[in-house]
Design a protein around this motif. Structure first.
Motif, PDB file in Angstrom:
ATOM      1  N   THR A 188       4.893   2.999  -8.509  1.00  0.00           N
ATOM      2  CA  THR A 188       4.639   3.040  -7.060  1.00  0.00           C
ATOM      3  C   THR A 188       3.928   4.266  -6.486  1.00  0.00           C
ATOM      4  O   THR A 188       3.303   4.960  -7.175  1.00  0.00           O
ATOM      5  CB  THR A 188       6.248   3.434  -6.625  1.00  0.00           C
ATOM      6  N   ASP A 189       3.870   4.219  -5.186  1.00  0.00           N
ATOM      7  CA  ASP A 189       3.354   5.473  -4.704  1.00  0.00           C
ATOM      8  C   ASP A 189       4.321   6.808  -4.617  1.00  0.00           C
ATOM      9  O   ASP A 189       5.342   6.520  -5.146  1.00  0.00           O
ATOM     10  CB  ASP A 189       2.845   5.152  -3.141  1.00  0.00           C
ATOM     11  N   LYS A 190       3.895   7.761  -4.243  1.00  0.00           N
ATOM     12  CA  LYS A 190       4.842   8.848  -4.359  1.00  0.00           C
ATOM     13  C   LYS A 190       5.880   8.735  -3.869  1.00  0.00           C
ATOM     14  O   LYS A 190       6.985   9.462  -4.327  1.00  0.00           O
ATOM     15  CB  LYS A 190       3.820  10.231  -3.727  1.00  0.00           C
ATOM     16  N   GLU A 191       6.047   8.351  -2.559  1.00  0.00           N
ATOM     17  CA  GLU A 191       7.379   8.036  -1.981  1.00  0.00           C
ATOM     18  C   GLU A 191       8.435   7.208  -2.582  1.00  0.00           C
ATOM     19  O   GLU A 191       9.473   6.781  -2.412  1.00  0.00           O
ATOM     20  CB  GLU A 191       7.317   7.705  -0.434  1.00  0.00           C
ATOM     21  N   GLY A 192       7.700   6.192  -3.463  1.00  0.00           N
ATOM     22  CA  GLY A 192       8.504   5.107  -4.242  1.00  0.00           C
ATOM     23  C   GLY A 192       8.129   3.858  -3.739  1.00  0.00           C
ATOM     24  O   GLY A 192       9.013   2.782  -4.178  1.00  0.00           O
TER      25      GLY A 192
END
Ligand SMILES: Cc1ncc(COP(=O)(O)O)c(C=O)c1O
Length: 420
Positions: free
Chosen positions: A139-143
């Motif tokens: 996922t990206d950093k934020e999820g």
């Protein structure tokens, strides 16, 4: 009830454990008494390898009708033309999808377990990461799912099969974007909706039907049936004696042949009957209300936890579950699971995206609302549950306080009995 007093004692102990606490593992639920009743029947005694009308055993005239009923209800509920209701559970059902659509050594792509995927989506120690060349997206950093990154990975590795679907992801999955990615490399696209199938039925999550090539769902999570799984597709199976080519049109035949004789022997007919009961329940307007309430409860719980200073992966939820990052609370996921358990709140430890800790003692916990909603809890109760979660985390080393909380929760649960 039982002549075997040892097992009776244990069954009663488990029933009491569930009734006296809050089951918040998002992959669990409490089935109806009707579903339970169907499980404990003579259908369990019957062998019926094959499919209705094409069995390798005699005496299948009744179980044929049971299986047809389950298949028909599944097709109606999910708007597809083919349903295989025989997989014994979700992992063997996913195994059947791989067996049907790819060969050992082929490249497959799925979401990493550590970012919310399931181990059957390509984890290295699972069959899916051992027999296939598995490429994992994150996922990206934020999820959040990062569709551009998934697209790039697909271009680089050209998978033949893409698994979409999750086990610890709190947001809506964009099936159309996954379709575009699969089409860009000519891959089969499977949707594993095990967690969200009840919400697909209630309209709280978009359905992948008509977008993906094949759908798998377990029957025991938000769908509130017995343990089991189904594989759904469009099209009709062809001559079972002829080996089908690997085309989208042939997916029903490919799946049926993968389940048996590919991977399984006899279906569990008692389980099939209980699935039919659960699907019958899911076809009622009450079930739609249930799914709506699951999502509403999760929303309120996530908002209340956020107000209490908890960090939620992606900042909240669109579905039935949330992943809580406990790093700012100075306890690990394992410690959180233990403290909440002592307070009577059952959750599971879980990794967070890019977790700095190990999967055996990760940074987070995963929790959800399907089981509590089945017991009749609504938004008001979710506010209370958030307070209890906070108190258990704050007092995680104080065994006396945790026992007090458990007693308080047990008293509260008396107004919310398990289904009867
Ligand atoms: C997305 C997903 N797929 C497959 C499975 C496997 O199901 P089972 O535990 O019945 O083998 C699970 C179970 O948690 C799941 O969440």
């Amino acid at each position: 009830m039982f002549k075997d007093k040892e097992i009776e004692k244990l069954i009663k102990a488990e029933q009491k454990r569930q009734a006296d606490g809050l089951e918040m593992i998002p992959s669990e639920n409490h089935t109806s008494e009707q579903v339970l009743a169907a499980m404990g029947t003579r259908l369990s005694d019957k062998y019926s390898e094959g499919y209705p009308g094409m069995r390798y055993y005699g005496g299948c005239e009744v179980v044929d009708k049971v299986e047809n009923l389950a298949r028909d209800r599944a097709k109606e509920l999910f708007g597809v033309t083919h349903a295989n209701v025989q997989p014994h559970s979700g992992s063997p059902a996913n195994q059947a999808i791989y067996y049907a659509l790819v060969d050992p050594g082929d490249t497959v792509m799925g979401m990493s377990l550590y970012f919310g995927g399931h181990m059957t989506h390509g984890l290295k120690v699972n069959f899916s990461g051992t027999y296939y060349n598995s490429v994992q997206y994150t996922t990206d950093k934020e999820g959040f799912m990062d569709y551009e990154a998934i697209y790039e990975l697909a271009q680089e590795h050209k998978p033949k099969l893409i698994m979409s679907g999750t086990t610890a992801y709190p947001r809506i999955i964009d099936w159309k974007k996954m379709r575009e990615i699969a089409d860009s490399v000519g891959a089969f696209l499977a949707a594993d909706i095990s967690h969200i199938s009840g919400l697909v039925v209630s309209g709280d999550h978009p359905s992948p039907a008509g977008i993906v090539d094949v759908i798998m769902t377990t029957t025991h999570k938000t769908l509130r049936g017995p343990r089991g799984a189904m594989i759904l597709a469009n099209g009709n199976p062809s001559n079972p004696l002829k080996k089908p080519e690997r085309t989208v049109e042939n997916i029903p035949s490919l799946i049926d042949r993968a389940v048996i004789p590919g991977l399984q022997g006899g279906p569990h007919n008692h389980q099939t009957a209980a699935i039919a009961v659960a699907l019958g329940e899911a076809l009622t307007p009450d079930f739609k209300k249930y799914g709506n309430q699951v999502a509403k409860n999760a929303k309120v719980l996530s908002e209340e936890l956020t107000k209490l200073g908890f960090n939620l992966v992606t900042g909240g939820t669109d579905n039935h579950l949330m992943v809580v990052d406990l790093n700012n609370k100075n306890i690990s996921g394992k410690e959180g699971e233990r403290a909440l358990g002592l307070a009577g709140i059952t959750v599971n430890k879980n990794t967070i995206p890019f977790d700095p800790r190990s999967p055996f003692d990760p940074s987070g916990i995963r929790l959800g609302t399907p089981a509590l909603t089945t017991r009749g809890m609504k938004q008001k109760e979710m506010k209370q549950v958030a307070q209890w979660i906070n108190m258990a985390v704050e007092n995680n080393k104080d065994e006396k306080k945790l026992a007090q909380l458990h007693a308080e929760i047990t008293a509260f649960t008396k107004d919310f009995p398990l289904p009867s």
